[in-house]
Design a protein around this motif. Structure first.
Motif, short mmCIF file in Angstrom:
data_model
loop_
_atom_site.label_atom_id
_atom_site.label_comp_id
_atom_site.label_asym_id
_atom_site.label_seq_id
_atom_site.Cartn_x
_atom_site.Cartn_y
_atom_site.Cartn_z
N GLY A 73 -107.94 50.12 -37.93
CA GLY A 73 -107.78 51.56 -37.88
C GLY A 73 -108.58 52.19 -39.00
N ALA A 74 -108.35 53.48 -39.19
CA ALA A 74 -109.16 54.19 -40.19
C ALA A 74 -108.86 53.73 -41.61
N THR A 75 -107.63 53.24 -41.85
CA THR A 75 -107.33 52.73 -43.19
C THR A 75 -108.28 51.58 -43.52
N ASN A 135 -111.89 52.77 -43.76
CA ASN A 135 -112.17 53.31 -45.10
C ASN A 135 -112.39 52.16 -46.08
N HIS A 174 -107.34 61.88 -47.57
CA HIS A 174 -106.24 61.21 -46.89
C HIS A 174 -105.72 60.06 -47.76
N THR A 234 -104.87 57.20 -47.17
CA THR A 234 -105.38 55.85 -46.90
C THR A 234 -106.73 55.59 -47.55
N GLN A 291 -114.51 64.24 -45.95
CA GLN A 291 -113.56 64.12 -44.85
C GLN A 291 -113.98 65.00 -43.67
N GLY A 342 -112.03 66.19 -40.63
CA GLY A 342 -110.75 66.20 -39.94
C GLY A 342 -109.60 65.99 -40.92
N VAL A 383 -105.94 65.80 -42.01
CA VAL A 383 -104.85 65.32 -41.16
C VAL A 383 -103.87 66.44 -40.78
N ASP A 430 -114.62 60.02 -44.18
CA ASP A 430 -113.45 59.62 -43.41
C ASP A 430 -113.37 60.57 -42.21
N ALA A 447 -111.67 59.88 -39.29
CA ALA A 447 -110.71 59.17 -38.44
C ALA A 447 -110.61 59.79 -37.05
N PHE A 448 -110.37 61.09 -37.01
CA PHE A 448 -110.38 61.74 -35.69
C PHE A 448 -111.45 62.82 -35.61
N ASP A 467 -111.43 56.25 -36.07
CA ASP A 467 -110.40 55.58 -35.28
C ASP A 467 -110.77 55.64 -33.81
N HIS A 489 -108.17 54.34 -31.75
CA HIS A 489 -106.83 54.50 -31.18
C HIS A 489 -106.34 55.94 -31.27
N LYS A 490 -107.06 56.78 -31.98
CA LYS A 490 -106.69 58.20 -31.95
C LYS A 490 -107.41 58.85 -30.77
C1 PLP Z 1 -108.23 61.54 -41.95
C2 PLP Z 1 -107.48 60.25 -41.74
N1 PLP Z 1 -107.88 59.13 -42.35
C3 PLP Z 1 -107.24 57.97 -42.20
C4 PLP Z 1 -106.14 57.86 -41.39
C5 PLP Z 1 -105.44 56.53 -41.25
O1 PLP Z 1 -105.67 56.04 -39.98
P1 PLP Z 1 -104.95 54.69 -39.45
O2 PLP Z 1 -103.51 55.02 -39.37
O3 PLP Z 1 -105.60 54.48 -38.12
O4 PLP Z 1 -105.24 53.59 -40.40
C6 PLP Z 1 -105.68 59.00 -40.73
C7 PLP Z 1 -104.46 58.93 -39.88
O5 PLP Z 1 -103.99 59.92 -39.37
C8 PLP Z 1 -106.38 60.21 -40.88
O6 PLP Z 1 -105.99 61.31 -40.24
#
Ligand code: PLP
Length: 454
Positions: A136-138, A141, A180, A182, A225, A227, A229, A254, A256-257, A283, A285-286
């Motif tokens: 995932g995005a974590t 990153n 974010h 993460t 960034q 997007g 959150v 980042d 992610a979405f 991501d 999965h988003k």
């Molecule tokens: C901007 C951003 N970065 C990272 C993440 C973490 O993503 P993941 O839960 O897929 O690791 C999110 C999750 O919402 C996010 O919105």
């Protein structure tokens, strides 16, 4: 029971589950959650019938899930799963391929390369970029920042992977105040520290303020960034990235979405200039709506990514083609690229754009409906995120709880610049305009009931 009939049973149950979602509470009922205690028994001493194991899983487990695979789940940032991606995932799970090496799984390695090429194409990122399919995005990153650490320290004459960080030349890390968590977690895990970063103030939307950027050097990692959150806001990429690259800094985004905005022509201007960064976390999965877990770490400089993640051993055969495990922290892993390939095959370029655009329009509809009813929208709706206040913090908290209990839809809460807010994130292929109207009506009904009580 044969394996065939067991798998048929699983597929039937999965389809029945998905078909039930429009008519059930989006949050699991209290009874369904309480019933999960029936799972609390000791490890069976003897083998169980697999059909009964599956039946228990479905009968006890399915009702205890949140209906995030349906069209009225607006919590966090949670995509559902496109039917094509789900079906491909089921087949690929049956293949049970270890996707580390081409020699183990030519099919998944091939599909991963194709999915990567398509991703770079649809997101308008440099076509020669390298990437790893991660959870995932974590982890995206983490992987991108590991590549940044490798490249900047290598330039300073230090081999981070061989020597570690003790005695290494220091790197500066700059983040926006709305980074974010993460990305901070990734920095912490990489030994770059989450508290030693320089935090740059943000504007009312959560965008990093370009006029407050400190001096950048070739020892700087700048985390931007695309997007936020909460608000979906995108940092001023076109203004900042050229400055940072001219200073020799590494720019990580980042996305992610938010990076998916690049795939929708009407939204692409929001992320203009993003292609000039050094690395991107995204991501699948988003907003691509593939099954969990699925993210992609994309890095412009292939050698930087490989330098951070590739390992070799005599038994790990290396062929002439792209070896998947050279681009990810993991060795053994599942076939994430297959789901991405299937989703992108089924949607095509226009289908991806339509899904992103539709979700953005649906978010705007929520905002208009809530604002027209007198509630305050706390940030501009630029993508798929809406922040709404229903009055004072306590009232907003009660409305959020009321909406969750009502069960028509599900939204979570947050605190935005000191104020409690409800977050609406529209990220699902399954969300119809009818779902939006039903959900909006439920939100307004619950909010007026709570106001009437106060
Ligand atoms: C901007 C951003 N970065 C990272 C993440 C973490 O993503 P993941 O839960 O897929 O690791 C999110 C999750 O919402 C996010 O919105």
């Amino acid at each position: 029971m044969t394996t065939r009939s067991l798998l048929r049973d699983a597929a039937e149950r999965a389809a029945t589950y998905l078909e039930s979602l429009p008519d059930r509470s989006v949050a699991p009922t209290a009874e369904a959650v309480a019933a999960l205690s029936q799972f609390d028994h000791f490890l069976p001493e003897h083998p169980q019938n697999p059909a009964e194991v599956l039946a228990t899983l479905d009968e006890l487990g399915s009702p205890g899930t949140g209906a995030s695979a349906g069209g009225r789940y607006f919590g966090f940032v949670i995509g559902a799963t496109l039917p094509a991606a789900l079906a491909a995932n089921m087949l690929a799970t049956a293949w049970d391929q270890n996707c580390a090496l081409v020699v183990i799984s030519p099919t998944t390695a091939k599909l991963e390369s194709i999915a990567l090429r398509w991703l770079l194409d649809v997101l308008h990122l440099p076509p020669t970029s390298a990437a790893g399919f991660v959870t995932g995005a974590t982890m995206a990153n983490f992987t991108c920042l590991a590549a940044a650490r490798h490249a900047l320290l290598q330039r300073a004459g230090w081999d981070a992977e061989a020597q570690g960080l003790f005695g290494a030349p220091p790197l500066d890390v700059i983040v926006g105040d709305e980074v974010h968590v993460t990305a901070l977690k990734a920095l912490a895990m990489l030994g770059l520290g989450r508290a030693r970063v320089t935090r740059v103030p943000v504007d009312s939307q959560g965008r990093l303020r370009a006029d407050s950027l400190p001096a950048l050097t070739d020892r700087t990692i700048l985390c931007l960034q695309a997007g936020n959150v909460n608000t979906g806001a995108i940092d001023p990429l076109a203004e900042i990235i050229p400055r940072a690259r001219a200073a020799g800094a590494w720019v990580h985004v980042d996305g992610a979405f938010g990076l998916w905005a690049a795939a929708a022509p009407a939204r692409a201007a929001l992320v203009a200039g993003i292609e000039n960064a050094d690395s991107w976390a995204i991501d699948a999965h988003k907003w691509l709506n593939v099954p969990y877990d699925s993210g992609v770490a994309i890095v412009r400089d292939k050698d930087a990514l490989r330098g951070a993640t590739a390992v070799s051993a005599a038994y790990l055969v290396q062929g002439a083609e792209r070896e998947p495990s050279e681009y990810t922290p993991e060795l053994s892993r599942r076939a994430r690229g297959v789901d991405v390939w299937a989703a992108m095959s089924a949607l095509g370029r226009s289908g991806i754009a339509e899904m992103i655009e539709r979700n953005c329009r649906q978010a705007a509809r929520f905002a208009t409906g809530l604002r027209d009813a007198g509630y305050e929208i706390l940030a501009d709706v630029v993508l798929n995120q809406v922040l709404v206040s229903f009055g004072d913090d306590e009232t907003t908290r009660r409305v959020i709880a009321g909406i969750q209990t009502d069960g028509t839809c599900w939204c979570g809460g947050t605190v935005w610049q000191g104020r409690t807010a409800m977050r609406i994130s529209v990220s699902s292929w399954a969300t119809t305009n009818e779902d939006v109207e039903l959900s909006l009506a439920a939100m307004l009904r619950v909010a007026s009931e709570i106001h009437a009580l106060r």
